[in-house]
Design a protein around this motif. Structure first.
Motif, PDB file in Angstrom:
ATOM      1  N   SER B  14       0.846  -1.191   0.000  1.00  0.00           N
ATOM      2  CA  SER B  14       0.000   0.000   0.000  1.00  0.00           C
ATOM      3  C   SER B  14       0.876   1.232   0.000  1.00  0.00           C
ATOM      4  N   PHE B  15       0.387   2.288  -0.616  1.00  0.00           N
ATOM      5  CA  PHE B  15       1.022   3.605  -0.475  1.00  0.00           C
ATOM      6  C   PHE B  15       0.054   4.451   0.324  1.00  0.00           C
ATOM      7  N   GLY B  16       0.390   4.717   1.557  1.00  0.00           N
ATOM      8  CA  GLY B  16      -0.546   5.407   2.430  1.00  0.00           C
ATOM      9  C   GLY B  16      -1.759   4.520   2.626  1.00  0.00           C
ATOM     10  N   ALA B  17      -2.927   5.067   2.399  1.00  0.00           N
ATOM     11  CA  ALA B  17      -4.151   4.293   2.615  1.00  0.00           C
ATOM     12  C   ALA B  17      -4.517   3.504   1.366  1.00  0.00           C
ATOM     13  N   ARG B  18      -3.782   3.721   0.307  1.00  0.00           N
ATOM     14  CA  ARG B  18      -4.169   3.164  -0.969  1.00  0.00           C
ATOM     15  C   ARG B  18      -3.548   1.785  -1.196  1.00  0.00           C
ATOM     16  N   VAL B  19      -4.396   0.780  -1.306  1.00  0.00           N
ATOM     17  CA  VAL B  19      -3.909  -0.581  -1.526  1.00  0.00           C
ATOM     18  C   VAL B  19      -3.613  -0.741  -3.016  1.00  0.00           C
ATOM     19  N   VAL B  20      -2.370  -1.025  -3.338  1.00  0.00           N
ATOM     20  CA  VAL B  20      -1.974  -1.113  -4.745  1.00  0.00           C
ATOM     21  C   VAL B  20      -1.801  -2.563  -5.178  1.00  0.00           C
ATOM     22  N   ILE B  21      -1.197  -3.373  -4.317  1.00  0.00           N
ATOM     23  CA  ILE B  21      -1.105  -4.810  -4.584  1.00  0.00           C
ATOM     24  C   ILE B  21      -1.841  -5.516  -3.451  1.00  0.00           C
ATOM     25  N   GLY B  38      -1.779  -6.188 -17.807  1.00  0.00           N
ATOM     26  CA  GLY B  38      -2.670  -5.416 -16.948  1.00  0.00           C
ATOM     27  C   GLY B  38      -2.760  -3.995 -17.461  1.00  0.00           C
ATOM     28  N   GLY B  39      -3.880  -3.352 -17.184  1.00  0.00           N
ATOM     29  CA  GLY B  39      -4.071  -1.974 -17.638  1.00  0.00           C
ATOM     30  C   GLY B  39      -3.178  -1.030 -16.858  1.00  0.00           C
ATOM     31  N   ASN B  40      -3.217   0.248 -17.234  1.00  0.00           N
ATOM     32  CA  ASN B  40      -2.436   1.240 -16.511  1.00  0.00           C
ATOM     33  C   ASN B  40      -2.926   1.326 -15.074  1.00  0.00           C
ATOM     34  N   GLY B  41      -1.988   1.321 -14.146  1.00  0.00           N
ATOM     35  CA  GLY B  41      -2.356   1.457 -12.735  1.00  0.00           C
ATOM     36  C   GLY B  41      -2.779   0.155 -12.096  1.00  0.00           C
ATOM     37  N   SER B  42      -2.608  -0.957 -12.797  1.00  0.00           N
ATOM     38  CA  SER B  42      -3.041  -2.226 -12.215  1.00  0.00           C
ATOM     39  C   SER B  42      -2.011  -2.777 -11.217  1.00  0.00           C
ATOM     40  N   GLY B  43      -0.813  -2.196 -11.196  1.00  0.00           N
ATOM     41  CA  GLY B  43       0.172  -2.607 -10.192  1.00  0.00           C
ATOM     42  C   GLY B  43       1.352  -3.387 -10.748  1.00  0.00           C
ATOM     43  N   LYS B  44       1.552  -3.353 -12.063  1.00  0.00           N
ATOM     44  CA  LYS B  44       2.658  -4.106 -12.665  1.00  0.00           C
ATOM     45  C   LYS B  44       4.013  -3.570 -12.189  1.00  0.00           C
ATOM     46  N   THR B  45       4.184  -2.248 -12.310  1.00  0.00           N
ATOM     47  CA  THR B  45       5.471  -1.666 -11.922  1.00  0.00           C
ATOM     48  C   THR B  45       5.749  -1.901 -10.445  1.00  0.00           C
ATOM     49  N   THR B  46       4.738  -1.728  -9.622  1.00  0.00           N
ATOM     50  CA  THR B  46       4.919  -1.923  -8.183  1.00  0.00           C
ATOM     51  C   THR B  46       5.361  -3.353  -7.889  1.00  0.00           C
ATOM     52  N   THR B  47       4.748  -4.331  -8.557  1.00  0.00           N
ATOM     53  CA  THR B  47       5.128  -5.728  -8.348  1.00  0.00           C
ATOM     54  C   THR B  47       6.583  -5.954  -8.759  1.00  0.00           C
ATOM     55  N   THR B  84      13.711  -0.351 -16.439  1.00  0.00           N
ATOM     56  CA  THR B  84      12.657   0.486 -15.863  1.00  0.00           C
ATOM     57  C   THR B  84      11.683   0.952 -16.933  1.00  0.00           C
ATOM     58  N   GLN B  85      10.487   1.276 -16.492  1.00  0.00           N
ATOM     59  CA  GLN B  85       9.456   1.732 -17.422  1.00  0.00           C
ATOM     60  C   GLN B  85       9.866   3.043 -18.074  1.00  0.00           C
ATOM     61  N   ARG B  86      10.416   3.948 -17.230  1.00  0.00           N
ATOM     62  CA  ARG B  86      10.883   5.225 -17.746  1.00  0.00           C
ATOM     63  C   ARG B  86      12.355   5.062 -18.116  1.00  0.00           C
TER      64      ARG B  86
HETATM   65  N1  LIG Z   1       5.267   5.638  -4.951  1.00  0.00           N
HETATM   66  C1  LIG Z   1       3.927   5.637  -5.053  1.00  0.00           C
HETATM   67  N2  LIG Z   1       3.172   6.367  -4.198  1.00  0.00           N
HETATM   68  C2  LIG Z   1       1.825   6.362  -4.291  1.00  0.00           C
HETATM   69  N3  LIG Z   1       1.124   5.694  -5.201  1.00  0.00           N
HETATM   70  C3  LIG Z   1       1.805   4.939  -6.080  1.00  0.00           C
HETATM   71  C4  LIG Z   1       3.229   4.885  -6.065  1.00  0.00           C
HETATM   72  N4  LIG Z   1       3.641   4.064  -7.054  1.00  0.00           N
HETATM   73  C5  LIG Z   1       2.501   3.634  -7.665  1.00  0.00           C
HETATM   74  N5  LIG Z   1       1.411   4.164  -7.105  1.00  0.00           N
HETATM   75  C6  LIG Z   1       0.021   3.889  -7.474  1.00  0.00           C
HETATM   76  O1  LIG Z   1      -0.169   2.505  -7.500  1.00  0.00           O
HETATM   77  C7  LIG Z   1      -0.972   2.123  -8.582  1.00  0.00           C
HETATM   78  C8  LIG Z   1      -0.265   1.070  -9.404  1.00  0.00           C
HETATM   79  O2  LIG Z   1       0.810   1.675 -10.047  1.00  0.00           O
HETATM   80  P1  LIG Z   1       1.805   0.885 -10.987  1.00  0.00           P
HETATM   81  O3  LIG Z   1       2.376  -0.251 -10.223  1.00  0.00           O
HETATM   82  O4  LIG Z   1       2.772   1.876 -11.511  1.00  0.00           O
HETATM   83  O5  LIG Z   1       0.847   0.378 -12.119  1.00  0.00           O
HETATM   84  P2  LIG Z   1       1.219  -0.072 -13.609  1.00  0.00           P
HETATM   85  O6  LIG Z   1       2.685  -0.219 -13.691  1.00  0.00           O
HETATM   86  O7  LIG Z   1       0.491  -1.355 -13.780  1.00  0.00           O
HETATM   87  O8  LIG Z   1       0.699   0.977 -14.512  1.00  0.00           O
HETATM   88  C9  LIG Z   1      -1.277   3.364  -9.378  1.00  0.00           C
HETATM   89  O9  LIG Z   1      -2.570   3.769  -9.100  1.00  0.00           O
HETATM   90  C10 LIG Z   1      -0.281   4.358  -8.879  1.00  0.00           C
HETATM   91  O10 LIG Z   1      -0.843   5.635  -8.874  1.00  0.00           O
END
Ligand SMILES: Nc1ncnc2c1ncn2[C@@H]1O[C@H](COP(=O)(O)OP(=O)(O)O)[C@@H](O)[C@H]1O
Ligand SMILES: [Mg+2]
Lengths: 375, 305
Positions: B14-21, B38-47, B84-86
Motif C-alpha cells: 500500500s502507499f498510504g491508505a491506498r492498496v496497490v497490490i 494489466g491496464g495502466n495502474g493495475s500494479g505491474k510496476t509496483t510488483t 525500468t518503465q521510464r
Molecule cells: N510511490 C507511489 N506512491 C503512491 N502511489 C503509487 C506509487 N507508485 C505507484 N502508485 C500507485 O499505484 C498504482 C499502481 O501503479 P503501478 O504499479 O505503476 O501500475 P502499472 O505499472 O500497472 O501501470 C497506481 O494507481 C499508482 O498511482
C-alpha cells in the motif's frame, strides 16, 4: 553484494566527472561565481566609502571657508561642489546626489573674527549610517586648530595640554581596508555556496532524471554513491579556492602571513562539512527545486551568524551560540587568522576540530538517510 | 514444471491508505517468457519493484531465483536485469559510456569485450558515441535492454519495454526478447498491449492489484470455458451494440470485418443471436482467443467488486 568496492567507486567517479565536464553551465558558474562575488564584495562594496558627494552652500566666500573646505577634502571622505540655492541642495540630498550639505552661515568670517563661534551646519543623509559613519567621525575630528593659520594671533586657539594621549593602533589592517577583512571571509562564503548548493543537487538530479531507480537497482553501496558524487566537487572547490586566493593576493593585496598549506588543509575540512550537509539535503529533497531552497535555508544562518555580515562580538549570546555550531564561523576565523595574523596549527586548532566533528557527524547521518529503496 | 524463477505468495503493498497490490500470488518457471499483463495502474510496476528489492512488501512472502525477496534483495540484484518503465540512463553520456558505467557497477569481467558484444548484438555499434538523449524511442529501448543483459543476469524484468515505440520497433524488440530467452534467461515482461500476450509462453494477468488469471495461453483459454461465435455481414456494428446488453453476453466486439461474441453459456448466446433478427449475418462458432478471455474476465471481475 559485498562491502565497499573501489572499482564501483571509480566507476561512479568517472561518470560524475564526465557529466560535470559536459555541463558547461556548471563549470562556468563555478569559475564566474567567485570572481563576481570577490569583486562585488571586495571592491565595489566598500563598507568605508570615501569621496562622498557633498554640497556646499555659502553666502560669502572667505579665506576661512576655503581652508575649511580644503581640510574636509583632505580627509578624502568628501567631494565638495557648490550649490547656488538652498532648494537645489535640499533636492540633491533628497535624491541621493549629495550625501552631505555643508551650510556656511552669512558673515562667517566677520563673526569668527569677532569670536562669536558661528555654527556651520552639516546635513547628512543618514539612511545608511555605516556609509557616513566614518565620514562623520572625520568631521568631528577636524581639529579645532584647523583655522589657526588664518586667524589673527589673538584669536588662535591654545588648547591646554591633555593629560594623556590615546593612540589608536589599528592592527592587521592598519588602513582599515575592508578588502582585507572581507576577502578571507569570502573564501569561506563562496566555498559554502558552490559546494553546498551543488552537492545538494547531486541525488535529486538522479531522482528527477529518472536514473535513480536504475542506480538503486544496481549493486552500488550508498557510501560509494556519496563519495563518487562528492569527490569531483572537492576538486572543483579547490580550483575555486586557488582562484580566490590568487585574486586576493594580486588584486586586493591580502597578505599571506601564515602557511598556505595549512590553509588549504583547513579548507579541506570545511569543504567536507559543506559536502556532507549538501548530500544530506540531497537525500531529503524530492526535487531540485526543494534542494535549492533547503540549501538556501541552510546558507542564510551561515551568512548572518558566522561573523561575515556582522562582527561576531556584536551579536547577542544566543546568536553566538548558533554561530559556534556553523562551520563557516570557524572557517572565517581560520582564514583571517592564517592570512592576516600568520596563525599556525596551534592557534587554529580550537576552530579546526569542531569542523572535523561536524563533517563526521553530518556525513554519517547523510549516508544513513540515503534510501536504498524507493519507499 | 521447471524450478521457479519467481514464486510469490499473497504479496501486499500500500502507499498510504491506498492498496496497490492486494494479495498477489504468482509463479514464473525458469526459462520461460512470461507476459505480465494489466491496464495502466493495475500494479505491474509496483510488483516488479518488489521483485527486485526496490520496494519492501507490506505483507506476503516469496522468492526470486530461489532467494528470499525481503532478506536477500542485495543478492537478487546481482542476478536480475531490470529495465525500468521510464528511460533511466544518462542523457549526457554516450551509449558506450552508459554501458561502461553499468558494466563497472556489476564488475563485469572483460568489460570492453562485453560492451562491444552487446552493442553488436543490439545493433548499437554505430551509435556508440552518440549521447543517449539523442536516441529515438526504439533505440533508447535497445540501449536499456543492452544495459540489462550486460552482466548476464538469470532473470530479466522488463517493465513496459514496448510502450510508446512504433510497430516495427515493437516487433524487433520482441524478437530480441526471444533471443534472450533462447540464451537461457527467464523473462518477465510487462505490457498493457493485450496482443503481445500472443508472444509469451506464459501469462500473468493483473487487474486492480489482484491476479485475474495466470498460466500458459492454452491453459488460460481453456480454463475460461468460453464459447465464442463469429459473424460477418452488413450491420455488424449495430448488432454488436445491441448484443452487449443481452443476458449471457460477456463481450461483443467488432474486429475488422468480423463480429466476435463471447459468453459462458452457449444456449444463452444462441438465444441472443436469435433475438437479434438480423438475417444478413452469417454466424459460426469459433475457438476462443486470449483477448476474448481477458475481456470476459475483466468484466466478470468488475461485476464482482
Ligand atoms: N510511490 C507511489 N506512491 C503512491 N502511489 C503509487 C506509487 N507508485 C505507484 N502508485 C500507485 O499505484 C498504482 C499502481 O501503479 P503501478 O504499479 O505503476 O501500475 P502499472 O505499472 O500497472 O501501470 C497506481 O494507481 C499508482 O498511482
Ligand atoms: Mg507501470
Amino acid at each position: 553484494m559485498s562491502g565497499f568496492s573501489p572499482i564501483r567507486l571509480l566507476a561512479m567517479l568517472r561518470k560524475e566527472s564526465l557529466q560535470m565536464r559536459r555541463d558547461r553551465g556548471t563549470v562556468g558558474i563555478t569559475v564566474m561565481l567567485p570572481l563576481i562575488q570577490l569583486f562585488l564584495f571586495g571592491y565595489a562594496i566598500n563598507a568605508n566609502p570615501r569621496h562622498l558627494p557633498t554640497g556646499l552652500l555659502s553666502a560669502e566666500h572667505s579665506t576661512y571657508e576655503r581652508t575649511l573646505v580644503a581640510a574636509l577634502q583632505n580627509t578624502r571622505y568628501f567631494d565638495i561642489r557648490p550649490f547656488a540655492t538652498e532648494a537645489a541642495a535640499e533636492q540633491a540630498l533628497a535624491r541621493g546626489d549629495a550625501m552631505f550639505v555643508l551650510d556656511i552661515p552669512p558673515n562667517f568670517s566677520r563673526r569668527i573674527e569677532r569670536g562669536e563661534r558661528p555654527q556651520v551646519l552639516m546635513d547628512a543623509d543618514a539612511t545608511d549610517p555605516t556609509a557616513i559613519g566614518n565620514a562623520s567621525a572625520a568631521v568631528a575630528a577636524l581639529n579645532a586648530t584647523v583655522l589657526n593659520r588664518d586667524l589673527p594671533a589673538d584669536r588662535q586657539v591654545q588648547p591646554p595640554q591633555p593629560p594623556f594621549d590615546i593612540v589608536l593602533h589599528a592592527r592587521y589592517n592598519p588602513e582599515q581596508l575592508t578588502a582585507l577583512n572581507i576577502v578571507p571571509g569570502l573564501i569561506g562564503l563562496i566555498l559554502t555556496i558552490s559546494t553546498l548548493v551543488m552537492t545538494s543537487l547531486a541525488i535529486t538530479r538522479e531522482r528527477e532524471g529518472g536514473t535513480m531507480e536504475n542506480l538503486l537497482a544496481m549493486p552500488i553501496r550508498p557510501v560509494e554513491v556519496m563519495l563518487g558524487k562528492i569527490i569531483p566537487y572537492v576538486g572543483l572547490a579547490y580550483v575555486q579556492t586557488s582562484l580566490i586566493l590568487t585574486i586576493a593576493v594580486t588584486v586586493f593585496h591580502v597578505p599571506v602571513r601564515g602557511s598556505l598549506l595549512l590553509l588549504l588543509l583547513a579548507l579541506g575540512v570545511f569543504i567536507a562539512c559543506n559536502l556532507s550537509v549538501g548530500f544530506a539535503i540531497s537525500t531529503l529533497a524530492r526535487t531540485q527545486m526543494q534542494a535549492q531552497q533547503l540549501a538556501q535555508f541552510g546558507l542564510l544562518p551561515s551568512i548572518m551568524l558566522s561573523g561575515f555580515m556582522f562582527p561576531f562580538q556584536g551579536m547577542p549570546g544566543w546568536a553566538r551560540t548558533i554561530g559556534e555550531l556553523l562551520p563557516l564561523t570557524h572557517t572565517l576565523r581560520i582564514c583571517r587568522g592564517i592570512l592576516l595574523k600568520g596563525n599556525g596549527l596551534l592557534q587554529i586548532w580550537p576552530d579546526l576540530w569542531p569542523m572535523g566533528v561536524f563533517a563526521l557527524l553530518v556525513g554519517t547521518i547523510a549516508v544513513r538517510m540515503y534510501r536504498e529503496t524507493l519507499d | 514444471m521447471n524450478a521457479l524463477a519467481i514464486d510469490v505468495h499473497d504479496l501486499r503493498k500500500s502507499f498510504g491508505a491506498r492498496v496497490v497490490i492486494d494479495g498477489l500470488t504468482m509463479q514464473v518457471p525458469e526459462g520461460e517468457i512470461c507476459g505480465f499483463l494489466g491496464g495502466n495502474g493495475s500494479g505491474k510496476t509496483t510488483t516488479i519493484r518488489m521483485l527486485c528489492g526496490l520496494l519492501r512488501p507490506d505483507g506476503g512472502s516469496g522468492t526470486c531465483l530461489g532467494l528470499d525477496l525481503i532478506h536477500d534483495s542485495a543478492s537478487i540484484r546481482l542476478q536480475v536485469g531490470y529495465m525500468t518503465q521510464r528511460f533511466s540512463f544518462y542523457g549526457d553520456l554516450t551509449v558506450l559510456e552508459n554501458l561502461e558505467f553499468v558494466g563497472r557497477l556489476y564488475r563485469v569481467p572483460g568489460l570492453a569485450g562485453a560492451v562491444r558484444a552487446v552493442m553488436q548484438r543490439f545493433g548499437l555499434a554505430d551509435r556508440a558515441g552518440q549521447p543517449a538523449q539523442e536516441l529515438s524511442g526504439g533505440w533508447k529501448q535497445r540501449l536499456a535492454l543492452a544495459a540489462c543483459v550486460l552482466h548476464r543476469p538469470r532473470l530479466l524484468l522488463l517493465d513496459e519495454p514496448t510502450a510508446g515505440v512504433d510497430a516495427k520497433a515493437r516487433r524487433e524488440f520482441w524478437d530480441m526478447i526471444h533471443e534472450m530467452s533462447a540464451d537461457g534467461m527467464t523473462v518477465l515482461v510487462s505490457t498493457h498491449y493485450m496482443d503481445e500476450a500472443e508472444r509469451c509462453q506464459r501469462i500473468v494477468y493483473l487487474a486492480g492489484g489482484r491476479l485475474v488469471v495466470q498460466g500458459s495461453a492454452d491453459e488460460v483459454v481453456h480454463s475460461a470455458n468460453l464459447v465464442t461465435f463469429e459473424a460477418t455481414g452488413p450491420g455488424i456494428e449495430r448488432a454488436a451494440r445491441r448484443l452487449r446488453h443481452l443476458p449471457g453476453v460477456a463481450t461483443a466486439a467488432v474486429f475488422g470485418r468480423d463480429l466476435r461474441l463471447a459468453g459462458l453459456d452457449r444456449a444463452a448466446l444462441r438465444r441472443a443471436i436469435d433475438s437479434l433478427d438480423e438475417p444478413g449475418l452469417v454466424w459460426k462458432e469459433v475457438e476462443p482467443r486470449l483477448d476474448d478471455v481477458f475481456i470476459q474476465m475483466l468484466n466478470r471481475q468488475e461485476a464482482g467488486t
